[in-house]
Enzyme design. Structure first.
Site, PDB file in Angstrom:
ATOM      1  N   SER A 296       1.411   3.535  -2.564  1.00 39.87           N
ATOM      2  CA  SER A 296       1.255   4.588  -3.581  1.00 39.87           C
ATOM      3  C   SER A 296       0.866   5.933  -2.991  1.00 39.87           C
ATOM      4  O   SER A 296       1.011   6.963  -3.640  1.00 39.87           O
ATOM      5  CB  SER A 296       0.220   4.154  -4.634  1.00 39.87           C
ATOM      6  OG  SER A 296      -1.037   3.953  -4.029  1.00 39.87           O
ATOM      7  N   ARG A 297       0.322   5.944  -1.778  1.00 41.72           N
ATOM      8  CA  ARG A 297      -0.099   7.231  -1.198  1.00 41.72           C
ATOM      9  C   ARG A 297      -0.150   7.114   0.330  1.00 41.72           C
ATOM     10  O   ARG A 297       0.088   6.033   0.888  1.00 41.72           O
ATOM     11  CB  ARG A 297      -1.458   7.652  -1.764  1.00 41.72           C
ATOM     12  CG  ARG A 297      -2.575   6.734  -1.343  1.00 41.72           C
ATOM     13  CD  ARG A 297      -3.908   7.114  -1.976  1.00 41.72           C
ATOM     14  NE  ARG A 297      -4.998   6.516  -1.226  1.00 41.72           N
ATOM     15  CZ  ARG A 297      -6.268   6.534  -1.599  1.00 41.72           C
ATOM     16  NH1 ARG A 297      -6.612   7.114  -2.727  1.00 41.72           N
ATOM     17  NH2 ARG A 297      -7.187   5.985  -0.842  1.00 41.72           N
TER      18      ARG A 297
ATOM     19  N   TYR B  36     -14.072  -2.629  10.228  1.00 42.62           N
ATOM     20  CA  TYR B  36     -12.707  -2.078  10.233  1.00 42.62           C
ATOM     21  C   TYR B  36     -12.042  -2.316  11.591  1.00 42.62           C
ATOM     22  O   TYR B  36     -10.909  -2.788  11.663  1.00 42.62           O
ATOM     23  CB  TYR B  36     -12.766  -0.583   9.912  1.00 42.62           C
ATOM     24  CG  TYR B  36     -11.422   0.099   9.859  1.00 42.62           C
ATOM     25  CD1 TYR B  36     -10.561  -0.102   8.776  1.00 42.62           C
ATOM     26  CD2 TYR B  36     -10.995   0.954  10.875  1.00 42.62           C
ATOM     27  CE1 TYR B  36      -9.319   0.529   8.713  1.00 42.62           C
ATOM     28  CE2 TYR B  36      -9.761   1.584  10.829  1.00 42.62           C
ATOM     29  CZ  TYR B  36      -8.931   1.371   9.745  1.00 42.62           C
ATOM     30  OH  TYR B  36      -7.690   1.994   9.689  1.00 42.62           O
TER      31      TYR B  36
ATOM     32  N   LYS C 144      -8.691  -4.557  12.447  1.00 35.21           N
ATOM     33  CA  LYS C 144      -7.496  -3.962  13.046  1.00 35.21           C
ATOM     34  C   LYS C 144      -7.198  -4.582  14.423  1.00 35.21           C
ATOM     35  O   LYS C 144      -6.045  -4.618  14.856  1.00 35.21           O
ATOM     36  CB  LYS C 144      -7.657  -2.439  13.129  1.00 35.21           C
ATOM     37  CG  LYS C 144      -7.690  -1.775  11.743  1.00 35.21           C
ATOM     38  CD  LYS C 144      -6.439  -2.081  10.932  1.00 35.21           C
ATOM     39  CE  LYS C 144      -6.360  -1.354   9.625  1.00 35.21           C
ATOM     40  NZ  LYS C 144      -5.115  -1.606   8.873  1.00 35.21           N
TER      41      LYS C 144
ATOM     42  N   SER D 190      -4.723   0.188  13.905  1.00 40.38           N
ATOM     43  CA  SER D 190      -5.401   1.479  14.078  1.00 40.38           C
ATOM     44  C   SER D 190      -5.796   1.578  15.548  1.00 40.38           C
ATOM     45  O   SER D 190      -6.020   0.550  16.209  1.00 40.38           O
ATOM     46  CB  SER D 190      -6.663   1.507  13.221  1.00 40.38           C
ATOM     47  OG  SER D 190      -7.555   2.508  13.679  1.00 40.38           O
TER      48      SER D 190
ATOM     49  N   ASN E 174       1.231  -2.468   5.401  1.00 46.36           N
ATOM     50  CA  ASN E 174       0.488  -1.217   5.583  1.00 46.36           C
ATOM     51  C   ASN E 174      -0.830  -1.187   4.811  1.00 46.36           C
ATOM     52  O   ASN E 174      -1.766  -0.501   5.227  1.00 46.36           O
ATOM     53  CB  ASN E 174       1.390  -0.050   5.133  1.00 46.36           C
ATOM     54  CG  ASN E 174       0.621   1.230   4.910  1.00 46.36           C
ATOM     55  OD1 ASN E 174       0.234   1.895   5.860  1.00 46.36           O
ATOM     56  ND2 ASN E 174       0.369   1.575   3.656  1.00 46.36           N
TER      57      ASN E 174
ATOM     58  N   GLY F 134       0.830  -1.212   0.000  1.00 44.69           N
ATOM     59  CA  GLY F 134       0.000   0.000   0.000  1.00 44.69           C
ATOM     60  C   GLY F 134       0.853   1.246   0.000  1.00 44.69           C
ATOM     61  O   GLY F 134       0.640   2.154   0.797  1.00 44.69           O
TER      62      GLY F 134
ATOM     63  N   ILE G   1      -5.013  10.259  11.011  1.00 43.58           N
ATOM     64  CA  ILE G   1      -3.884  10.671  10.168  1.00 43.58           C
ATOM     65  C   ILE G   1      -4.453  11.272   8.886  1.00 43.58           C
ATOM     66  O   ILE G   1      -5.321  10.664   8.243  1.00 43.58           O
ATOM     67  CB  ILE G   1      -2.978   9.453   9.831  1.00 43.58           C
ATOM     68  CG1 ILE G   1      -2.579   8.673  11.108  1.00 43.58           C
ATOM     69  CG2 ILE G   1      -1.746   9.912   9.049  1.00 43.58           C
ATOM     70  CD1 ILE G   1      -1.803   9.434  12.147  1.00 43.58           C
TER      71      ILE G   1
HETATM   72  P1  NAD Z   1      -4.799   5.392   1.919  1.00 41.67           P
HETATM   73  O1  NAD Z   1      -6.165   5.002   1.487  1.00 41.67           O
HETATM   74  O2  NAD Z   1      -4.348   6.794   1.723  1.00 41.67           O
HETATM   75  O3  NAD Z   1      -3.706   4.433   1.222  1.00 41.67           O
HETATM   76  C1  NAD Z   1      -3.902   3.063   1.203  1.00 41.67           C
HETATM   77  C2  NAD Z   1      -2.848   2.412   0.359  1.00 41.67           C
HETATM   78  O4  NAD Z   1      -3.108   1.006   0.358  1.00 41.67           O
HETATM   79  C3  NAD Z   1      -2.852   2.849  -1.108  1.00 41.67           C
HETATM   80  O5  NAD Z   1      -1.526   2.883  -1.570  1.00 41.67           O
HETATM   81  C4  NAD Z   1      -3.612   1.717  -1.820  1.00 41.67           C
HETATM   82  O6  NAD Z   1      -3.200   1.545  -3.172  1.00 41.67           O
HETATM   83  C5  NAD Z   1      -3.186   0.545  -0.976  1.00 41.67           C
HETATM   84  N1  NAD Z   1      -4.105  -0.575  -1.035  1.00 41.67           N
HETATM   85  C6  NAD Z   1      -5.416  -0.592  -0.695  1.00 41.67           C
HETATM   86  N2  NAD Z   1      -5.928  -1.805  -0.896  1.00 41.67           N
HETATM   87  C7  NAD Z   1      -4.912  -2.572  -1.374  1.00 41.67           C
HETATM   88  C8  NAD Z   1      -4.809  -3.908  -1.782  1.00 41.67           C
HETATM   89  N3  NAD Z   1      -5.865  -4.730  -1.745  1.00 41.67           N
HETATM   90  N4  NAD Z   1      -3.614  -4.367  -2.220  1.00 41.67           N
HETATM   91  C9  NAD Z   1      -2.540  -3.547  -2.281  1.00 41.67           C
HETATM   92  N5  NAD Z   1      -2.570  -2.263  -1.904  1.00 41.67           N
HETATM   93  C10 NAD Z   1      -3.752  -1.784  -1.463  1.00 41.67           C
HETATM   94  O7  NAD Z   1      -4.717   4.968   3.431  1.00 41.67           O
HETATM   95  P2  NAD Z   1      -3.751   5.413   4.636  1.00 41.67           P
HETATM   96  O8  NAD Z   1      -4.499   6.358   5.477  1.00 41.67           O
HETATM   97  O9  NAD Z   1      -2.399   5.746   4.141  1.00 41.67           O
HETATM   98  O10 NAD Z   1      -3.742   4.028   5.432  1.00 41.67           O
HETATM   99  C11 NAD Z   1      -2.636   3.135   5.433  1.00 41.67           C
HETATM  100  C12 NAD Z   1      -2.845   2.150   6.551  1.00 41.67           C
HETATM  101  O11 NAD Z   1      -2.963   2.865   7.784  1.00 41.67           O
HETATM  102  C13 NAD Z   1      -4.117   1.320   6.433  1.00 41.67           C
HETATM  103  O12 NAD Z   1      -3.871   0.012   6.858  1.00 41.67           O
HETATM  104  C14 NAD Z   1      -5.077   2.030   7.369  1.00 41.67           C
HETATM  105  O13 NAD Z   1      -6.074   1.169   7.838  1.00 41.67           O
HETATM  106  C15 NAD Z   1      -4.130   2.473   8.454  1.00 41.67           C
HETATM  107  N6  NAD Z   1      -4.634   3.580   9.266  1.00 41.67           N
HETATM  108  C16 NAD Z   1      -4.921   4.797   8.729  1.00 41.67           C
HETATM  109  C17 NAD Z   1      -5.407   5.813   9.548  1.00 41.67           C
HETATM  110  C18 NAD Z   1      -5.751   7.172   9.030  1.00 41.67           C
HETATM  111  O14 NAD Z   1      -6.344   7.968   9.787  1.00 41.67           O
HETATM  112  N7  NAD Z   1      -5.429   7.535   7.802  1.00 41.67           N
HETATM  113  C19 NAD Z   1      -5.565   5.591  10.911  1.00 41.67           C
HETATM  114  C20 NAD Z   1      -5.254   4.334  11.430  1.00 41.67           C
HETATM  115  C21 NAD Z   1      -4.779   3.346  10.602  1.00 41.67           C
END
Ligand code: NAD
Length: 232
Positions: free
Chosen positions: A10-11, A142, A146, A129, A77, A8, A175
């Protein structure tokens, strides 16, 4: 030079983690599912290698590892979120979120295992999370995935420690990434105001914690909150 794989990447948090490991001179690969343009841009910017693979698809993950070879550090991730009442959630959505957030880790850890075992060394960081720690209303699936990531981390740390493989976890709070894009500004402000540190987090905040755990040689089985004090 260690080889690092970030799923994950890309972003969001994954992209910040790719940048963090590239800056410290590692050989970095990352998986992504969509956003090919963003993935290619990040690869050009950092020198990391982008591979399109759905972590929920075992064959796709194995094909990615065939391209990469063995890794020293695996950052699990990739994750998705879904909001709404559990009673209204279609079964296919329930299955999909578990397939990506939980089975995705099973697929990636198993694909990395022969490389880890042959070196009797390795470091895995999973991304949970704070909702996996305390549960969130309207995010039952979700939160459940987690919570599973946290239990998997602890169990794997016990299972793999004797083989020289450490397994740790970050549990981020709010985040500011695209994953929060569906939250209204007043909701984000409310979350910020409930955070003792007084701000929502950045992807870089989490990337720093991931890099710390990846390299912390006597730490395993730990869940590190990266939440500004929201959950203590
Ligand atoms: P995001 O949506 O910005 O990025 C998610 C990334 O995962 C992307 O690069 C996407 O291409 C990739 N992805 C999604 N499904 C995929 C799959 N099936 N196979 C391969 N790649 C896949 O999300 P984020 O906020 O950067 O979250 C990253 C991690 O952090 C996640 O596990 C999310 O649950 C966790 N998280 C995020 C937050 C938040 O507030 N943003 C809080 C707690 C936990």
């Amino acid at each position: 030079m260690s080889t690092v794989l970030v799923t994950g990447g890309s972003r969001g948090i994954g992209a910040a983690t790719v940048r963090r490991f590239c800056q410290s001179g590692h050989r970095v690969f990352f998986l992504y599912q969509k956003q090919a343009e963003a993935a290619n841009r990040l690869a050009l910017e950092t020198g990391a290698t982008a591979i399109c693979a759905d972590v929920a698809n075992k064959a796709a993950v194995e094909a990615a590892f065939a391209q990469i070879g063995s890794v020293d550090i695996l950052i699990c991730n990739a994750g998705i979120s879904m909001n709404g009442l559990m009673s209204m959630m279609p079964e296919s959505d329930w299955d999909r979120i578990f397939d990506v957030n939980v089975k995705g880790i099973y697929n990636c850890v198993n694909a990395a295992m022969s490389g880890f075992l042959s070196k009797q060394a390795g470091s895995i960081v999973t991304v949970s999370s704070m909702w996996g720690q305390v549960g969130a209303s309207c995010e039952t699936a979700y939160s459940a995935t987690k919570g599973a990531v946290i239990s998997m981390t602890k169990a794997l740390a016990k299972e793999l420690g004797p083989s020289g493989i450490r397994v740790n976890c970050v549990a981020p709070g709010v985040i500011m990434t695209d994953m929060c894009g569906n939250l209204e500004p007043d909701v984000l402000e409310q979350l910020r105001s409930e955070t003792p540190i007084g701000r929502n987090g950045t992807p870089e905040d989490v990337a720093e914690a991931i890099a710390f755990l990846a390299n912390a040689k006597f730490i395993t089985g730990q869940i590190l909150g990266v939440n500004g004090g929201f959950v203590i």
